[in-house]
Motif scaffolding. Structure first.
Motif: not given
Length: 401
Positions: A277-281, A297-298, A325-327
């Motif tokens: 989800g918001g944490g991505g991979n 976020h990987l 969810s990352s900038t």
């Protein structure tokens, strides 16, 4: 009569010597044709080189040196290529000879001399910055981080921290080509100094120990990646950079370029490797003692990383990215103890087994020699050698004092 000057074993007095670089897409045949070598000789060279150094192994961006002599004839003269030397590495070269109707191929290793060094440096920005400032080999940064990766948070080092290290540096002529054995190190932050004393472990391999004989290796690495900065710390209230609301951030963000390798901080089993989800991979790893780590976020996962995979400490598991969810590219690293989030920067852990009692007296002798040299008090006749490090007496009573 002046002594002849040699380069790669060739008397350069009759030659015009030139260094060039192999361009992308260039072939050996094309290079030699440009220097006047016939297609017949190139074919002879290719066949002869097959058993010594196949020409297909020559790579772009590597340099080579040509040796051409001037030949006079009725038209005025021209240059003939007698030798071409391919610089295979900093320590090896391949010599191609075109003498008369014959061709020859030989591979050589440059003579290497080793120089023992002991350096002491103050950190003003980072470990890398200090090593560059003092003109130390870049590889030393990797070695120091490798030794202290369980004991020192290299993202938390401060201006004024100091380190010292004893090592062998390798040279060909005056060119540094790497480092050899690390004979000891120290790292000082504030009033605390952590020594790294090399001494063989029970498996017959070099390990590093503190001054009391405790192993520097612990259950978990201090961080899962290298050469980055902390962009956000563990907190129960942080303004989320994407959603712009205050939320807990129960991990540590390491800002790093996309693709930076991420490693497992401890042995364990992968319990999640997929979209979070918001944490991505995301990867979750279960470790002993009720510990679990998370990597968010990987950009992607390393080969073979999937649910159920066993991983070892330091194993590559993925790459920094900016998924979910990352900038921007970063790793969100998290730790849980029995299901409760804990601050990764405040984890306390016990070292592995210390030096066995039957070896401790000999270890103390090695330790004292290392510390003396690190402090600038050692001499060539009273410093640690490889024999000292690898010598492990069966008991204190059998030591060679």
């Amino acid at each position: 009569i002046a002594e002849p000057e040699y380069l790669y074993g060739i008397d350069i007095s009759p030659y015009n010597v030139n260094v060039d670089t192999i361009n992308s897409g260039e072939t050996v045949g094309g290079i030699l044709d440009r220097h006047g070598i016939s297609a017949r000789k190139v074919d002879m060279l290719s066949k002869k080189a097959e058993e010594v150094f196949p020409l297909r192994q020559i790579r772009a961006d590597k340099s080579y040196t040509t040796f051409k002599r001037e030949v006079q004839d009725s038209t005025g003269g021209y240059e003939v290529l007698d030798y071409m030397v391919y610089h295979k590495s900093q320590t090896e070269y391949v010599k191609f000879a075109f003498l008369g109707d014959s061709v020859h191929v030989e591979i050589y290793a440059l003579p290497i001399r080793t120089e023992r060094k002991c350096v002491n440096a103050e950190i003003t920005s980072s470990l890398w910055g200090a090593i560059m400032k003092h003109n130390m080999p870049y590889a030393l940064a990797d070695e120091v981080e490798e030794i202290y990766q369980w004991s020192i948070d290299f993202f938390g080092i401060q201006e004024g921290d100091r380190f010292a290290v004893i090592y062998d540096e390798k040279f060909t002529d005056t060119t540094s080509v790497g480092i050899g054995r690390i004979y000891g190190a120290s790292f000082t932050s504030g009033n605390k100094t952590i020594y790294a004393i090399p001494y063989v472990n029970e498996n017959g391999r070099i390990a590093y120990w503190d001054a009391d004989g405790a192993s520097l290796k612990k259950q978990m690495l201090k961080a899962p990646l290298k050469y980055t900065r902390i962009s956000s710390k563990f907190t129960h209230k942080r303004l989320h950079p994407v959603h712009r609301v205050y939320r807990p951030h129960l991990g540590v963000d390491y800002a790093a370029p996309a693709g930076t390798p991420v490693h497992s901080v401890a042995d364990g089993t992968v319990i999640k490797a997929g979209w979070g989800g918001g944490g991505g991979n995301t990867i979750y790893i279960k470790h002993s003692g009720g510990l679990q780590t998370g990597y968010l976020h990987l950009k992607g996962f390393a080969k073979g990383i999937k649910v159920g995979s066993r991983v070892s400490q330091g194993q590559l598991i993925g790459y920094v990215g900016s998924t979910g969810s990352s900038t921007g590219p970063h790793l969100d690293y998290r730790i849980w103890q029995n299901g409760t989030p804990i601050d990764p920067l405040k984890v306390t852990q016990q070292p592995q087994e210390p030096i066995a009692k039957k070896y401790f007296s000999d270890f103390e002798r090695v330790r004292d020699l290392v510390i003396s040299e690190l402090q600038g008090n050692g001499s060539e006749t009273s410093r640690v050698t490889e024999d000292d490090i690898f010598r492990r007496p069966k008991s204190d009573s059998t030591q060679n004092n």
